[in-house]
Enzyme design. Structure first.
Site, PDB file in Angstrom:
ATOM      1  N   TRP A   1     -34.077   4.608  88.721  1.00 36.45           N
ATOM      2  CA  TRP A   1     -34.207   5.929  89.351  1.00 36.45           C
ATOM      3  C   TRP A   1     -32.843   6.610  89.483  1.00 36.45           C
ATOM      4  O   TRP A   1     -32.719   7.816  89.285  1.00 36.45           O
ATOM      5  CB  TRP A   1     -34.862   5.792  90.721  1.00 36.45           C
ATOM      6  N   HIS A   2     -31.821   5.819  89.784  1.00 35.03           N
ATOM      7  CA  HIS A   2     -30.490   6.403  89.963  1.00 35.03           C
ATOM      8  C   HIS A   2     -29.885   6.880  88.647  1.00 35.03           C
ATOM      9  O   HIS A   2     -29.118   7.839  88.633  1.00 35.03           O
ATOM     10  CB  HIS A   2     -29.547   5.388  90.618  1.00 35.03           C
ATOM     11  N   GLY A   3     -30.200   6.211  87.558  1.00 33.98           N
ATOM     12  CA  GLY A   3     -29.605   6.639  86.300  1.00 33.98           C
ATOM     13  C   GLY A   3     -30.149   5.871  85.113  1.00 33.98           C
ATOM     14  O   GLY A   3     -30.618   4.728  85.247  1.00 33.98           O
TER      15      GLY A   3
ATOM     16  N   PHE B   1     -28.369  12.711  90.035  1.00 29.69           N
ATOM     17  CA  PHE B   1     -29.494  11.802  89.915  1.00 29.69           C
ATOM     18  C   PHE B   1     -30.818  12.515  90.087  1.00 29.69           C
ATOM     19  O   PHE B   1     -31.860  11.957  89.855  1.00 29.69           O
ATOM     20  CB  PHE B   1     -29.386  10.670  90.968  1.00 29.69           C
TER      21      PHE B   1
END
Length: 474
Positions: free
Chosen positions: A311-313, A474
């Site tokens: 989800w962050h990257g 993000f």
């Protein structure tokens, strides 16, 4: 529109003044004006991204209408699945096409705050589907989706906590406590971002660009990013909470002195609290949590943190970061109460060390760069070249000090780095966070007002050259 700009401050002042003034006579009109203000804020980031968010909000609106009605469970499940698939699919197309195809195909742009928007819409669908939240008259789904204080980088809003506030008398009629807390949040958040996060960012960028050639320089780079990320994201959340309080809305606290944690499990109860809550209630529990045995619980933990990393990257570094935190929590469960026998200072040091080392993968452009920095940190030379590492740090303040005290020039780098890291550690490790003070109405005293006014003025005068918030990527 950047939070750390005079344009944003003017926007907040205008929206707040108009909505509060109109709200005294026509609450429905003030709510409409606030929604229009949120639309304008999102449009400022680009028409294409705004269109994507609006499509997502429309899908959620149609699904919520269906799910809230008395329908057969099989149909409700199908609609819930289809709507969730839409949101996850849109996020995957924009953020992960390049990663999955090895760069052969890439969209090239991502709508404003899409990651936060997606999880928030999924939370809405989940709570309506499970009947935890029942939509009522006056619950504005568009305002929930595009609420300008949180749309860019959160916190992720839980529908059952947000919508009831729109029906309360205090909405758009803030008390004096709300107003003071709002001003405090905006000032503290701006100071965190401009004076601390961006300053640490200068050192960190220098380190990653070749200045971290010795062990001390590598550790300053690692610790600098630990501080930069905290002040950047918590600063954003303080500003967001402050803006919301001016409108009579309380956003959930997202940070509670996380670097004081005595375990990785405790860290995730203090860091990005709304993300942790979402993943626990919307992923971990539906997977079975710990009800299906220890082995299944450990697998569920790994899945949760793998999702958190992705989800962050889109990159292997984020996946490794997520798995490291998942493995750390599994290890703590396996050890049981044994770590509690250790001195608190040692437990804190081990936790803080782990968090610092894991952040290396979060920041690194690739795995080889992460390993290289860690190798330098543990096996590099002892010397330290501060002029290279501190190049560009506090340029205006540096010029003023050199003008006033030319004899201090040889010591300026050491002085500036010491002040920055000392101030950062003191604020990050202070027992009470600004968010908790806002929550409990303990924002203002004479000394605090004076210090806050100086910090806010200093930050505003330093707006030129300020970088964007890390989590907005993000």
């Amino acid at each position: 529109m950047s939070f750390q700009s005079l344009d944003f401050l003017a926007f907040v002042a205008a929206v707040t003044a108009v909505c509060l003034l109109v709200g005294r006579w026509k609450p429905w009109a003030a709510k409409l004006l606030l929604a229009l203000g949120c639309i304008g804020f999102c449009l400022d980031a680009g028409l294409r991204g705004f269109a994507v968010l609006c499509c997502g909000a429309a899908v959620s609106w149609a699904a919520v209408k269906f799910l809230a009605a008395d329908r057969p469970q099989k149909q409700r499940r199908a609609v819930m699945t289809a709507a969730a698939a839409w949101h996850i699919g849109v996020l995957a197309v924009f953020k992960y096409t390049g990663f999955v195809t090895g760069g052969a195909v890439s969209v090239g742009w991502v709508p404003l705050g899409l990651s936060f928007f997606t999880f928030q819409q999924l939370w809405l669908l989940k709570e309506v589907y499970s009947r935890e939240y029942v939509p009522q008259r006056g619950d504005d789904l568009l305002l929930y989706a595009l609420f300008f204080p949180s749309v860019t980088s959160g916190p992720i809003l839980r529908p059952g906590k947000f919508f009831p506030q729109l029906r309360r008398e205090g909405f758009l009629r803030p008390t004096w406590e709300d107003a003071t807390a709002g001003i405090c949040g905006i000032c503290v958040g701006t100071a965190k971002k401009v004076l601390l996060a961006d300053a640490f960012g200068v050192v960190v960028n220098n380190g990653w660009n070749g200045a971290a050639t010795s062990a001390p320089a590598a550790w300053l780079t690692i610790l600098g990013y630990t501080m930069q990320l905290y002040f950047d994201f918590s600063g954003y959340c303080d500003i967001a909470a402050g803006c919301a309080r001016l409108l009579g809305i309380r956003l959930p606290m997202n940070f509670d002195s996380p670097y004081r944690s005595l375990s990785v499990t405790e860290f995730w109860k203090r860091w990005h609290i709304t993300l942790t809550t979402f993943l626990r209630e919307c992923v971990y529990f539906p997977l079975g949590g710990s009800k299906k045995g220890a082995a299944r619980a450990y697998l569920n933990i790994l899945i949760v943190f793998l999702i958190s990393g992705i989800w962050h990257g889109a990159g292997w570094t984020f996946i490794v970061w997520g798995l490291l935190h998942g493995l750390a929590q599994i290890t703590e469960r396996l050890l049981g109460k044994a770590p509690q026998r250790l001195p608190k200072a040692l437990r804190w040091a081990l936790t803080f060390l782990f968090v610092n080392l894991a952040w290396v993968f979060f920041r690194a452009p690739d795995l080889s760069s992460a390993w290289a920095l860690l190798q330098t940190a543990f096996t590099g030379e002892v010397g330290l070249s501060l002029p290279t590492l501190a190049a560009g740090l506090f340029p205006k303040e540096r010029a003023a000090l050199q003008l006033l005290r030319p004899d201090m020039a040889p010591k300026l780098n050491a002085l500036l780095v010491s002040v920055l890291y000392g101030a950062g550690a003191a604020v990050a490790l202070y027992p009470r966070s600004a968010a908790r003070d806002m929550e409990e109405g303990r924002c203002f005293g004479f000394l605090r007002c004076a210090l806050l006014a100086v910090a806010a003025a200093w930050a505003i005068l330093s707006f030129t050259g300020v970088t964007t918030f890390i989590y907005s990527n993000f």
